[in-house]
Design an enzyme around this catalytic site. Sequence first.
Site, PDB file in Angstrom:
ATOM      1  N   ARG A  23     -37.147 -21.469 -53.573  1.00  0.00           N
ATOM      2  CA  ARG A  23     -35.704 -21.843 -53.402  1.00  0.00           C
ATOM      3  C   ARG A  23     -35.552 -22.786 -54.288  1.00  0.00           C
ATOM      4  O   ARG A  23     -34.352 -22.959 -54.733  1.00  0.00           O
ATOM      5  CB  ARG A  23     -35.543 -22.326 -51.844  1.00  0.00           C
ATOM      6  CG  ARG A  23     -35.469 -21.268 -50.975  1.00  0.00           C
ATOM      7  CD  ARG A  23     -34.966 -21.830 -49.593  1.00  0.00           C
ATOM      8  NE  ARG A  23     -34.374 -20.819 -48.760  1.00  0.00           N
ATOM      9  CZ  ARG A  23     -34.917 -20.572 -47.285  1.00  0.00           C
ATOM     10  NH1 ARG A  23     -35.564 -21.609 -46.919  1.00  0.00           N
ATOM     11  NH2 ARG A  23     -34.168 -19.613 -46.714  1.00  0.00           N
TER      12      ARG A  23
ATOM     13  N   GLY B 116     -31.330 -15.527 -42.346  1.00  0.00           N
ATOM     14  CA  GLY B 116     -30.463 -15.845 -41.606  1.00  0.00           C
ATOM     15  C   GLY B 116     -29.114 -15.290 -41.998  1.00  0.00           C
ATOM     16  O   GLY B 116     -28.209 -14.539 -41.499  1.00  0.00           O
TER      17      GLY B 116
ATOM     18  N   LYS C 294     -38.605 -14.313 -35.482  1.00  0.00           N
ATOM     19  CA  LYS C 294     -37.216 -14.759 -34.820  1.00  0.00           C
ATOM     20  C   LYS C 294     -36.570 -13.594 -34.242  1.00  0.00           C
ATOM     21  O   LYS C 294     -35.370 -13.306 -34.638  1.00  0.00           O
ATOM     22  CB  LYS C 294     -36.254 -15.186 -35.938  1.00  0.00           C
ATOM     23  CG  LYS C 294     -36.873 -16.741 -36.754  1.00  0.00           C
ATOM     24  CD  LYS C 294     -36.038 -17.125 -37.720  1.00  0.00           C
ATOM     25  CE  LYS C 294     -36.637 -18.354 -38.602  1.00  0.00           C
ATOM     26  NZ  LYS C 294     -35.792 -18.802 -39.742  1.00  0.00           N
TER      27      LYS C 294
ATOM     28  N   GLY D 196     -36.978 -16.559 -45.773  1.00  0.00           N
ATOM     29  CA  GLY D 196     -37.924 -17.521 -46.604  1.00  0.00           C
ATOM     30  C   GLY D 196     -39.246 -16.941 -46.308  1.00  0.00           C
ATOM     31  O   GLY D 196     -39.960 -16.868 -47.456  1.00  0.00           O
TER      32      GLY D 196
HETATM   33  N1  LIG Z   1     -46.891 -10.038 -34.309  1.00  0.00           N
HETATM   34  C1  LIG Z   1     -46.620 -11.259 -34.586  1.00  0.00           C
HETATM   35  N2  LIG Z   1     -46.575 -12.062 -33.755  1.00  0.00           N
HETATM   36  C2  LIG Z   1     -46.254 -13.515 -33.759  1.00  0.00           C
HETATM   37  N3  LIG Z   1     -45.862 -13.869 -35.135  1.00  0.00           N
HETATM   38  C3  LIG Z   1     -45.579 -13.014 -35.972  1.00  0.00           C
HETATM   39  C4  LIG Z   1     -45.970 -11.571 -35.940  1.00  0.00           C
HETATM   40  N4  LIG Z   1     -45.963 -10.845 -37.007  1.00  0.00           N
HETATM   41  C5  LIG Z   1     -45.052 -11.759 -37.910  1.00  0.00           C
HETATM   42  N5  LIG Z   1     -45.059 -12.983 -37.295  1.00  0.00           N
HETATM   43  C6  LIG Z   1     -44.863 -14.210 -38.140  1.00  0.00           C
HETATM   44  O1  LIG Z   1     -43.295 -14.315 -38.378  1.00  0.00           O
HETATM   45  C7  LIG Z   1     -42.994 -15.223 -38.969  1.00  0.00           C
HETATM   46  C8  LIG Z   1     -41.787 -14.788 -40.057  1.00  0.00           C
HETATM   47  O2  LIG Z   1     -40.740 -14.595 -39.444  1.00  0.00           O
HETATM   48  P1  LIG Z   1     -39.440 -14.917 -39.695  1.00  0.00           P
HETATM   49  O3  LIG Z   1     -39.066 -16.491 -39.689  1.00  0.00           O
HETATM   50  O4  LIG Z   1     -38.351 -14.191 -38.722  1.00  0.00           O
HETATM   51  O5  LIG Z   1     -38.958 -14.253 -41.123  1.00  0.00           O
HETATM   52  P2  LIG Z   1     -37.985 -14.677 -42.290  1.00  0.00           P
HETATM   53  O6  LIG Z   1     -38.157 -16.124 -42.528  1.00  0.00           O
HETATM   54  O7  LIG Z   1     -38.649 -13.823 -43.614  1.00  0.00           O
HETATM   55  O8  LIG Z   1     -36.866 -14.366 -41.959  1.00  0.00           O
HETATM   56  C9  LIG Z   1     -44.241 -15.441 -40.010  1.00  0.00           C
HETATM   57  O9  LIG Z   1     -44.762 -16.660 -40.189  1.00  0.00           O
HETATM   58  C10 LIG Z   1     -45.391 -14.533 -39.483  1.00  0.00           C
HETATM   59  O10 LIG Z   1     -46.758 -15.172 -39.083  1.00  0.00           O
HETATM   60  O1  LIG Z   2     -34.527 -21.466 -43.810  1.00  0.00           O
HETATM   61  C1  LIG Z   2     -33.582 -21.290 -43.895  1.00  0.00           C
HETATM   62  O2  LIG Z   2     -32.844 -20.146 -43.193  1.00  0.00           O
HETATM   63  P1  LIG Z   2     -33.828 -18.794 -43.095  1.00  0.00           P
HETATM   64  O3  LIG Z   2     -35.542 -19.012 -42.359  1.00  0.00           O
HETATM   65  O4  LIG Z   2     -33.193 -17.792 -42.138  1.00  0.00           O
HETATM   66  O5  LIG Z   2     -34.049 -18.101 -44.398  1.00  0.00           O
HETATM   67  C2  LIG Z   2     -32.284 -22.069 -44.219  1.00  0.00           C
HETATM   68  O6  LIG Z   2     -32.838 -23.116 -45.069  1.00  0.00           O
HETATM   69  C3  LIG Z   2     -31.259 -22.470 -43.059  1.00  0.00           C
HETATM   70  O7  LIG Z   2     -32.137 -23.361 -42.496  1.00  0.00           O
HETATM   71  P2  LIG Z   2     -31.632 -23.544 -40.600  1.00  0.00           P
HETATM   72  O8  LIG Z   2     -32.117 -22.081 -40.184  1.00  0.00           O
HETATM   73  O9  LIG Z   2     -32.594 -24.492 -40.208  1.00  0.00           O
HETATM   74  O10 LIG Z   2     -30.372 -23.939 -40.680  1.00  0.00           O
END
Ligand SMILES: Nc1ncnc2c1ncn2[C@@H]1O[C@H](COP(=O)(O)OP(=O)(O)O)[C@@H](O)[C@H]1O
Ligand SMILES: O=C(OP(=O)(O)O)[C@H](O)COP(=O)(O)O
Length: 400
Positions: free
Chosen positions: A35, A380, A200, A356
């Site tokens: 980033r 997001g 998420k 991310g």
């Molecule tokens: N089956 C699972 N159970 C728990 N956590 C998981 C599973 N599969 C993936 N993850 C976790 O999901 C996390 C990423 O999720 P998320 O934040 O939704 O993705 P992004 O940041 O790409 O949008 C990673 O840290 C990974 O370890």
């Molecule tokens: O990491 C971020 O979003 P992402 O995990 O959805 O890519 C952005 O920096 C936004 O952060 P926030 O979800 O705490 O507002």
Amino acid sequence: MTEYAGLGEVSGKRVLVRSDLNVPLEGTTITDDGRIRASVPTIRELADAGARVVVAAHLGRPKGEPDAAYSLAPVAARLGELLGRDVAFATDTVGESAQATVAALEDGQVAVLENVRFNAGETSKDDAERGAFANRLAALADAFVSDGFGVVHRKQASVYDVAQRLPHTMGGLVAAEIDVLRRLTLDPERPYVVVLGGSKVSDKLGVIDNLLGKADKLLIGGGMVFTFLAAEGHEVGKSILEEDQLDTCRDYLRRARDAGVELLLPSDIIIDTEFPSGDRRPAPGVVPSSEIPSDCLGLDIGPASAATYAKALADARTVFWNGPMGVFEVDAFAAGTKAVAEALTKVDGLTVVGGGDSAAAVRTLGFDEAAFGHISTGGGASLEYLEGKELPGITVLEES
Ligand SMILES: Nc1ncnc2c1ncn2[C@@H]1O[C@H](COP(=O)(O)OP(=O)(O)O)[C@@H](O)[C@H]1O
Ligand SMILES: O=C(OP(=O)(O)O)[C@H](O)COP(=O)(O)O
């Protein structure tokens, strides 16, 4: 060149740039600086044009007051290295340090303000409280460039309210991100395949509603899987589960069948008895996805599913991927994510990786970023764009 597109002359002006510098840290060590790298071109362009550049950003989710664990100091240092020039750092966001730091800037110099989320006004739901903080931010600058794509879905002071108070424009990073995402929503070349995973789950299920009318195939992995499996009546043990979304998932499965959209769930799952942590040695096993033992949890898609997903991606002409297929941070549960990333590198068409953790996964698993069409800095934000939701940080630029 002393102009910046959309702002005109910037030489000698104080330009506030909202960047997304929210990078993963272990202590004060940045584990993925993607980033920061993505934010450099806009900052450099403004500085080269003679602007006095004031960067505002957040890190993590501190509780509206200073918290050393979320200081942007290491990020400012890394930004300086990447820019190849000195970057001043203000130890507060709008207070004495910020004011003095900005006042000392000369044309072409760059300063980073401390984490905007150290101020309760930044994320307040109260318009007046946000506005009061935005006033103080705006007082530090003559113009505003919105370049933090990862945060444009947030109605926050440094993203939204400040744009109402200063001459403003969209930065090059946000413009490039929107340009790619627009191609996915308007007329994607087909087959259009969407891969969704990560943890998420409740944030992301909503996008399926919109994608059922757009994508040809939806591949589900990561923590997403288990609410679908439970909706089909299977035991999911201790896996991530969104109980209140079971009906929604049933509805998606039915609508996918009706619409002829291939909604693929993994046929096998890598399991363990505990979530990987600390020194505990992972003890992975593979089971059919309909046979997850009640004392286990699913941590990756299995090898048969990985092969099926790679095959489903082989003829794609457009791919959007958000969310790792498993707990890729641990080797024993990284194979599904690797297989999907590998398959994306072979796609003859547009591939977009958003999020991310997904972007970090691609880089930390050793893939060359150039093998992907676009790696988005916002998870997001890109999902909300694809859902057709209004992004406050974008609409404010168009409205005011
Ligand atoms: N089956 C699972 N159970 C728990 N956590 C998981 C599973 N599969 C993936 N993850 C976790 O999901 C996390 C990423 O999720 P998320 O934040 O939704 O993705 P992004 O940041 O790409 O949008 C990673 O840290 C990974 O370890
Ligand atoms: O990491 C971020 O979003 P992402 O995990 O959805 O890519 C952005 O920096 C936004 O952060 P926030 O979800 O705490 O507002």
